[in-house]
Design a protein around this motif. Structure first.
Motif, PDB file in Angstrom:
ATOM      1  N   ILE A 199       1.341   9.184  -5.076  1.00 28.52           N
ATOM      2  CA  ILE A 199       2.213   8.798  -3.953  1.00 28.52           C
ATOM      3  C   ILE A 199       1.385   8.929  -2.688  1.00 28.52           C
ATOM      4  N   VAL A 200       1.381   7.875  -1.900  1.00 33.28           N
ATOM      5  CA  VAL A 200       0.561   7.894  -0.692  1.00 33.28           C
ATOM      6  C   VAL A 200       1.411   7.510   0.517  1.00 33.28           C
ATOM      7  N   VAL A 201       1.419   8.412   1.503  1.00 33.14           N
ATOM      8  CA  VAL A 201       2.084   8.109   2.777  1.00 33.14           C
ATOM      9  C   VAL A 201       1.072   7.399   3.654  1.00 33.14           C
ATOM     10  N   THR A 202       1.477   6.284   4.244  1.00 30.63           N
ATOM     11  CA  THR A 202       0.527   5.598   5.120  1.00 30.63           C
ATOM     12  C   THR A 202       1.236   4.878   6.258  1.00 30.63           C
ATOM     13  N   HIS A 203       0.566   4.873   7.405  1.00 31.17           N
ATOM     14  CA  HIS A 203       1.045   4.073   8.537  1.00 31.17           C
ATOM     15  C   HIS A 203       0.428   2.692   8.527  1.00 31.17           C
ATOM     16  N   ASN A 204      -0.518   2.530   7.610  1.00 27.57           N
ATOM     17  CA  ASN A 204      -1.311   1.310   7.603  1.00 27.57           C
ATOM     18  C   ASN A 204      -0.750   0.371   6.537  1.00 27.57           C
ATOM     19  N   MET A 205      -0.111  -0.680   6.989  1.00 28.73           N
ATOM     20  CA  MET A 205       0.587  -1.543   6.029  1.00 28.73           C
ATOM     21  C   MET A 205      -0.365  -2.349   5.160  1.00 28.73           C
ATOM     22  N   GLN A 206      -1.515  -2.703   5.729  1.00 30.37           N
ATOM     23  CA  GLN A 206      -2.519  -3.381   4.879  1.00 30.37           C
ATOM     24  C   GLN A 206      -2.941  -2.444   3.751  1.00 30.37           C
ATOM     25  N   GLN A 207      -3.092  -1.165   4.122  1.00 29.45           N
ATOM     26  CA  GLN A 207      -3.479  -0.202   3.094  1.00 29.45           C
ATOM     27  C   GLN A 207      -2.411  -0.096   2.005  1.00 29.45           C
ATOM     28  N   ALA A 208      -1.163  -0.004   2.425  1.00 25.65           N
ATOM     29  CA  ALA A 208      -0.078   0.062   1.434  1.00 25.65           C
ATOM     30  C   ALA A 208      -0.155  -1.151   0.517  1.00 25.65           C
ATOM     31  N   ARG A 210      -2.725  -2.973  -0.163  1.00 24.63           N
ATOM     32  CA  ARG A 210      -3.941  -3.000  -1.000  1.00 24.63           C
ATOM     33  C   ARG A 210      -3.876  -2.019  -2.169  1.00 24.63           C
ATOM     34  N   VAL A 211      -3.289  -0.847  -1.950  1.00 27.94           N
ATOM     35  CA  VAL A 211      -3.416   0.176  -2.997  1.00 27.94           C
ATOM     36  C   VAL A 211      -2.193   0.364  -3.883  1.00 27.94           C
ATOM     37  N   SER A 212      -1.006  -0.049  -3.416  1.00 26.33           N
ATOM     38  CA  SER A 212       0.178   0.416  -4.154  1.00 26.33           C
ATOM     39  C   SER A 212       0.810  -0.654  -5.038  1.00 26.33           C
ATOM     40  N   ASP A 213       1.494  -0.178  -6.057  1.00 28.14           N
ATOM     41  CA  ASP A 213       2.280  -1.063  -6.928  1.00 28.14           C
ATOM     42  C   ASP A 213       3.673  -1.251  -6.358  1.00 28.14           C
ATOM     43  N   LYS A 214       4.211  -0.139  -5.838  1.00 27.96           N
ATOM     44  CA  LYS A 214       5.544  -0.211  -5.233  1.00 27.96           C
ATOM     45  C   LYS A 214       5.487   0.428  -3.859  1.00 27.96           C
ATOM     46  N   THR A 215       6.385  -0.009  -3.005  1.00 23.21           N
ATOM     47  CA  THR A 215       6.440   0.546  -1.645  1.00 23.21           C
ATOM     48  C   THR A 215       7.872   0.917  -1.322  1.00 23.21           C
ATOM     49  N   ALA A 216       8.012   2.069  -0.664  1.00 20.64           N
ATOM     50  CA  ALA A 216       9.331   2.494  -0.175  1.00 20.64           C
ATOM     51  C   ALA A 216       9.300   2.500   1.341  1.00 20.64           C
ATOM     52  N   PHE A 217      10.282   1.864   1.952  1.00 22.39           N
ATOM     53  CA  PHE A 217      10.385   1.854   3.407  1.00 22.39           C
ATOM     54  C   PHE A 217      11.469   2.840   3.830  1.00 22.39           C
ATOM     55  N   PHE A 218      11.076   3.781   4.688  1.00 21.41           N
ATOM     56  CA  PHE A 218      11.993   4.813   5.178  1.00 21.41           C
ATOM     57  C   PHE A 218      12.308   4.559   6.646  1.00 21.41           C
ATOM     58  N   TYR A 219      13.547   4.901   7.023  1.00 21.53           N
ATOM     59  CA  TYR A 219      13.934   4.795   8.423  1.00 21.53           C
ATOM     60  C   TYR A 219      15.014   5.831   8.713  1.00 21.53           C
ATOM     61  N   LEU A 220      14.760   6.667   9.703  1.00 21.56           N
ATOM     62  CA  LEU A 220      15.723   7.703  10.112  1.00 21.56           C
ATOM     63  C   LEU A 220      16.278   8.500   8.930  1.00 21.56           C
ATOM     64  N   GLY A 221      15.393   8.935   8.049  1.00 20.05           N
ATOM     65  CA  GLY A 221      15.801   9.798   6.951  1.00 20.05           C
ATOM     66  C   GLY A 221      16.408   9.093   5.755  1.00 20.05           C
ATOM     67  N   GLU A 222      16.521   7.758   5.852  1.00 19.31           N
ATOM     68  CA  GLU A 222      17.047   7.014   4.695  1.00 19.31           C
ATOM     69  C   GLU A 222      15.940   6.189   4.058  1.00 19.31           C
ATOM     70  N   THR A 229       5.453  -3.837  -4.228  1.00 22.37           N
ATOM     71  CA  THR A 229       4.772  -3.938  -2.937  1.00 22.37           C
ATOM     72  C   THR A 229       4.686  -5.387  -2.468  1.00 22.37           C
ATOM     73  N   GLN A 230       4.362  -6.264  -3.393  1.00 23.32           N
ATOM     74  CA  GLN A 230       4.229  -7.664  -2.999  1.00 23.32           C
ATOM     75  C   GLN A 230       5.534  -8.209  -2.417  1.00 23.32           C
ATOM     76  N   LYS A 231       6.627  -7.815  -3.052  1.00 18.83           N
ATOM     77  CA  LYS A 231       7.941  -8.285  -2.557  1.00 18.83           C
ATOM     78  C   LYS A 231       8.238  -7.697  -1.180  1.00 18.83           C
ATOM     79  N   ILE A 232       7.984  -6.393  -1.031  1.00 17.89           N
ATOM     80  CA  ILE A 232       8.259  -5.740   0.258  1.00 17.89           C
ATOM     81  C   ILE A 232       7.505  -6.447   1.391  1.00 17.89           C
ATOM     82  N   PHE A 233       6.266  -6.850   1.103  1.00 16.80           N
ATOM     83  CA  PHE A 233       5.450  -7.421   2.178  1.00 16.80           C
ATOM     84  C   PHE A 233       5.545  -8.945   2.316  1.00 16.80           C
ATOM     85  N   THR A 234       6.226  -9.582   1.380  1.00 17.77           N
ATOM     86  CA  THR A 234       6.342 -11.034   1.529  1.00 17.77           C
ATOM     87  C   THR A 234       7.794 -11.472   1.731  1.00 17.77           C
ATOM     88  N   ASN A 235       8.704 -10.772   1.035  1.00 18.60           N
ATOM     89  CA  ASN A 235      10.079 -11.248   1.079  1.00 18.60           C
ATOM     90  C   ASN A 235      11.052 -10.074   0.883  1.00 18.60           C
TER      91      ASN A 235
END
Ligand SMILES: Nc1ncnc2c1ncn2[C@@H]1O[C@H](COP(=O)(O)OP(=O)(O)OP(=O)(O)O)[C@@H](O)[C@H]1O
Length: 250
Positions: A199-208, A210-222, A229-235
């Motif tokens: 599990i990798v926390v990153t502020h760098n979206m290109q990095q996310a 490049r390296v991850s299979d899945k991505t979780a987007f957090f906002y205000l504790g949710e 990852t591909q879906k999160i960053f394209t659609n």
């Protein structure tokens, strides 16, 4: 069975509700990235997986976190054993003021291993696994501080690997590094997923992306959205995710 299964996790610092009803499943030998603006709870959630938040007074957790099917917050869990299985790498490289060799050997010695040959073999194997061996094999006795920042970070990854964890937690592991060192750490993460769940926390979206299979987007504790990852960053499904990844806030 999922490697990690967080169920209805709520976490509080005093009265502050930092994580709000988060459920997430993570497959074995995959890389998951946590993204989101500062203060949204990424590090807090990451630190729950090896019970690092236990060290912070006046905090409270509801819900369950299962690793290999066991709730790591059960009373009979040995936290030292858990932390052996779930290693952690921090934002700034933090090698010990010891030699390169001793940094990697440290966890083995702490665990009571004395066999010199075993330790030497394990240090070599681990440094090879962290893609650092060729750079340090002739100066194992030198101080870890003599390495570059990027090498120090890979040494810290090796130190975490030496005690044979199955999960690695990385909190912005490349944010203090130059672009070439960052690329090496990213390459290492992609390589390590053959053997580890990461599990990798990153502020760098290109990095996310490049390296991850899945991505979780957090906002205000949710956790707003968790997907490939591909879906999160394209659609992405959610408008808030779309706004974040296109730089409209954060
Ligand atoms: N030890 C603490 N005591 C009280 N509140 C805390 C503590 N650590 C974090 N918080 C609060 O919890 C919230 C989530 O913080 P956290 O560090 O998890 O966010 P983050 O998404 O990792 O942020 P960043 O990207 O800036 O590292 C923030 O509002 C923060 O102020």
């Amino acid at each position: 069975m999922d490697k990690i299964d967080a169920r209805n996790v709520n976490f509080y610092y005093g009265n502050f509700h930092a994580l709000k009803n988060i459920s997430m499943q993570i497959e074995e030998k995959s890389v998951v990235a946590f993204i989101g603006p500062s203060g949204c709870g990424k590090s807090t959630f990451l630190r729950l997986f090896n019970r690092m938040n236990d060290l912070i007074p006046d905090t409270r957790l509801n819900g369950k976190i299962l690793i290999d099917g066991n709730n790591i917050y059960d009373k009979n869990i040995e936290v030292d054993e858990l932390r052996k299985n779930v290693g952690m790498v921090f934002q700034r490289p933090n090698p010990f003021p010891k030699s390169i060799f001793e940094n990697v050997a440290y966890g083995l010695r702490v665990n009571g291993i004395k066999d010199k040959k075993f330790i030497a073999d394990r240090v070599e194997e681990t440094l090879k696994g962290a893609a650092l061996w060729d750079e340090v094999k002739d100066k194992l006795k030198e101080s870890a501080y003599a390495l570059s920042g990027g090498q120090q970070q890979r040494l810290c990854i090796a130190r975490a690997m030496a005690v044979s964890p199955s999960v690695l937690l990385m909190d912005e592991p490349a944010s203090a590094l130059d672009p070439i060192s960052t690329a090496k750490v990213e390459e290492l993460i992609r390589e390590l997923k053959k053997n580890y769940t990461i599990i990798v926390v990153t502020h760098n979206m290109q990095q996310a992306s490049r390296v991850s299979d899945k991505t979780a987007f957090f906002y205000l504790g949710e956790m707003i959205e968790y997907n490939n990852t591909q879906k999160i960053f394209t659609n992405p499904d959610k408008e808030a995710t779309q706004n974040y990844i296109t730089g409209r806030f954060g």
